[in-house]
Design a protein around this motif. Sequence first.
Motif, PDB file in Angstrom:
ATOM      1  N   PRO A   1       0.758  -1.437  -0.308  1.00  0.00           N
ATOM      2  CA  PRO A   1      -0.310  -0.010  -0.009  1.00  0.00           C
ATOM      3  C   PRO A   1       0.544   1.022   0.063  1.00  0.00           C
ATOM      4  N   THR A   2       0.289   2.670  -0.015  1.00  0.00           N
ATOM      5  CA  THR A   2       0.810   3.653  -0.330  1.00  0.00           C
ATOM      6  C   THR A   2       0.111   4.446   0.627  1.00  0.00           C
ATOM      7  N   LYS A   3       0.211   5.599   0.697  1.00  0.00           N
ATOM      8  CA  LYS A   3      -0.654   6.986   1.749  1.00  0.00           C
ATOM      9  C   LYS A   3      -1.524   6.797   1.284  1.00  0.00           C
ATOM     10  N   ASP A   4      -1.838   6.676  -0.218  1.00  0.00           N
ATOM     11  CA  ASP A   4      -2.750   7.101  -0.736  1.00  0.00           C
ATOM     12  C   ASP A   4      -4.271   5.795  -0.842  1.00  0.00           C
ATOM     13  N   ASP A   5      -3.683   4.695  -0.117  1.00  0.00           N
ATOM     14  CA  ASP A   5      -5.001   3.921  -0.503  1.00  0.00           C
ATOM     15  C   ASP A   5      -5.981   3.651   0.941  1.00  0.00           C
ATOM     16  N   VAL A   6      -6.676   2.542   0.720  1.00  0.00           N
ATOM     17  CA  VAL A   6      -7.459   2.227   1.683  1.00  0.00           C
ATOM     18  C   VAL A   6      -6.756   0.786   1.778  1.00  0.00           C
ATOM     19  N   VAL A   7      -6.828   0.124   2.929  1.00  0.00           N
ATOM     20  CA  VAL A   7      -6.329  -1.203   3.267  1.00  0.00           C
ATOM     21  C   VAL A   7      -7.140  -1.851   4.249  1.00  0.00           C
ATOM     22  N   THR A   8      -6.705  -3.041   3.940  1.00  0.00           N
ATOM     23  CA  THR A   8      -7.929  -3.925   4.890  1.00  0.00           C
ATOM     24  C   THR A   8      -7.591  -4.727   6.021  1.00  0.00           C
ATOM     25  N   VAL A   9      -7.198  -4.882   7.051  1.00  0.00           N
ATOM     26  CA  VAL A   9      -6.338  -5.101   8.077  1.00  0.00           C
ATOM     27  C   VAL A   9      -7.441  -5.946   9.739  1.00  0.00           C
ATOM     28  N   GLU A  10      -6.425  -6.769   9.990  1.00  0.00           N
ATOM     29  CA  GLU A  10      -6.838  -8.244  11.130  1.00  0.00           C
ATOM     30  C   GLU A  10      -5.815  -7.055  11.714  1.00  0.00           C
ATOM     31  N   TYR A  11      -6.493  -6.933  13.293  1.00  0.00           N
ATOM     32  CA  TYR A  11      -5.000  -5.932  14.597  1.00  0.00           C
ATOM     33  C   TYR A  11      -5.645  -5.916  16.028  1.00  0.00           C
ATOM     34  N   GLU A  12      -4.615  -6.934  16.683  1.00  0.00           N
ATOM     35  CA  GLU A  12      -5.052  -5.670  17.986  1.00  0.00           C
ATOM     36  C   GLU A  12      -4.212  -5.117  18.465  1.00  0.00           C
ATOM     37  N   GLY A  13      -4.680  -4.158  19.561  1.00  0.00           N
ATOM     38  CA  GLY A  13      -3.860  -2.955  19.914  1.00  0.00           C
ATOM     39  C   GLY A  13      -4.169  -2.935  21.601  1.00  0.00           C
TER      40      GLY A  13
END
Length: 269
Positions: free
Chosen positions: A162-174
Amino acid sequence: MNKTFKFSALALAAALSLVACEKKDAGAAPAAASAASGATGVDAIGTPAQQASYAMGVDIGRSLKQMKDQGTEIDLKVFDEALKTVYDGKEPKMNEMQAQEVMMKFLTEQQEKAQAKRAETAKTNLEKGEAFLKENGAKEGVKTTASGLQYTMKNEGTGKKPTKDDVVTVEYEGRLIDGTVFDSSKQNGGQPVSFPVSQVIPGWQEAVQLLKEGGEATFFIPSKLAYGEQGAGEKIGPNSTLIFDVKLVKVGGAENMPAQPEVQIEKVQ
């Protein structure tokens, strides 16, 4: 003005609760009947007026408990004395002007205490975060970027980057450095979360661009790349260092972005 009004509203609710309390003798029979009939929970409290009184008491009690937890001492005996005095139409020990002056002084003192406590928390969090990152950065497999972002790469991925201009789909835990989880894509029914890369905190912007589709990593984000002195929500205090486990599911355009719940990685406005 808003704070003064809040206290006035609190007193009003307490006064209404007192009205119902004063009528407890008249409502004793229905309450006893409910108990005798095996009623539990709300029904066991008694009449609708008594139930509403209890609800107001819970609300007031919760507010006072929150104030207590924040270091504000409330003398309930004196509070009840003043409440009953005014309700009974008797002359209180201070007039309205004096009461307002006392409240303004009290609120100012409490605000100063809260600010001092927050400043101390920010200092402590910063020191703990810096010590954690120093130790973590020396561990095998941990890489540190020029900005101070640290990460361990589990799987770089093989798909699109991805670049800064993209939309991303993620799985995450913070989570915080003490292990407290403050956000997770699992809160979205276990479904991945989509967002524009440009609209999240700087640490996330840099982090997600290190992955390719299918990639997974753990990122250690210094407070300056997260929420800084402002913090976010109830769990992310000022100057908190954050840790994220991230899997980049896919890179997609904005037209592919589904409706999403609120997440804790958005920029502070």
